[in-house]
Design an enzyme around this catalytic site. Structure first.
Site: not given
Ligand code: DGL
Length: 274
Positions: A70-71, A178, A7-8, A176, A144
């Site tokens: 990560c979506n 997150h 993921d990011s 997402c 974050e």
């Molecule tokens: N958690 C990620 C997602 O599901 C990335 C969110 C991001 O880095 O903007 O999209």
């Protein structure tokens, strides 16, 4: 089987936690791309390039399958990943979440919240016509920064979620990874008439079915799972719990602190060189 998840940043840990709960015997190698977070406001080609690098890194570390935790990366890189690594099982988070939402809705009014890149990619809209999709660009930075239950988070969430209440959505996909960190805040605002679909939990179920398909009567006993976090019982008897590995592209004390809190375990966080 060794499962690579990326993921990011912190988001994919929601996937890692769900996979650990579903498959306590499997080892996880996690990569959080903290040096390049967030992904959700970057162009699709950029995120797809990151996804290929992240998957390559995990495979070098001996992952045997990849879960795109990560979506945003799932929305823009699924095909590229499958083309680049045709022999590796690759799981994305979008289709399992859509399937679950379609199964759970009563009135057919489904919503999804995600990053700008995910929503603009049309990935959810492709599988679920008429889905009410909205961008929530401030949620990832709030997570974050560790502002999980904070007045600013409530204020932002109220603005993002009001349109779903007006539209009488009965099922909302957290599109997402997150966002499960903010599940409490989101649930407080939308109320208990709206069911939340967590894309981390739905992909974990798919991975579980892939690794331990429903037991055949001929193989009775072979798919036994123990729910003990320390010792797990398998076909070869009692084994110790797997040693998960955690990597980030930039080490930060915040990541370590939040990751340990979320997973309920201490982790040896390592800096990765892609
Ligand atoms: N958690 C990620 C997602 O599901 C990335 C969110 C991001 O880095 O903007 O999209």
């Amino acid at each position: 089987m060794t499962i690579g998840i990326f993921d990011s940043g912190l988001g994919g840990l929601t996937v890692a936690k769900a996979v650990m709960a579903a498959l306590p015997r499997e080892k996880i190698i996690y990569f959080g791309d903290t040096a390049r977070t967030p992904y959700g406001n970057k162009p699709p080609e950029t995120v797809a390039g990151y996804a290929l690098q992240n998957a390559k890194f995990l495979l070098k570390k001996k992952a045997q399958m990849i879960v795109v935790g990560c979506n945003t990366a799932s929305a823009v890189s699924g095909l590229a990943l499958r083309k680049e690594f045709p022999s590796v099982p690759i799981f994305e988070v979008i289709t399992p979440a859509v399937r679950e939402a379609l199964r759970r809705t009563h009135n057919g009014r489904i919503g999804v919240i995600g990053t700008r890149t995910t929503v603009q990619s049309g990935a959810y809209q492709k599988w679920c016509r008429g889905i009410n999709a909205r961008e929530c660009p401030l949620f990832v930075p709030l997570v974050e920064a560790g502002r999980l239950v904070h007045p600013t988070t409530y204020e932002v969430a109220e603005q993002y979620l009001a349109p779903f209440q007006r539209a009488q959505v009965d099922t909302l996909i957290l599109g997402c990874t997150h966002y499960p960190w903010l599940k409490g805040v989101i649930a407080d605002i939308v109320g208990n008439r709206v069911q939340l679909v967590d894309s981390a939990e739905t992909v974990a179920r798919e991975v579980q079915q892939f690794i331990t398909p429903p037991a055949s009567p001929y193989l009775k006993g072979r798919n036994d799972q123990s729910d003990s976090p320390l010792k797990v019982r398998g076909v070869r008897g009692v084994m110790s719990a797997p040693k998960h590995e955690f990597y980030v592209s930039k080490k930060t004390p915040k990541f370590q602190e939040l990751a340990e809190k979320w997973l309920g375990m201490s982790i040896n966080l390592k800096a990765a060189r892609l």
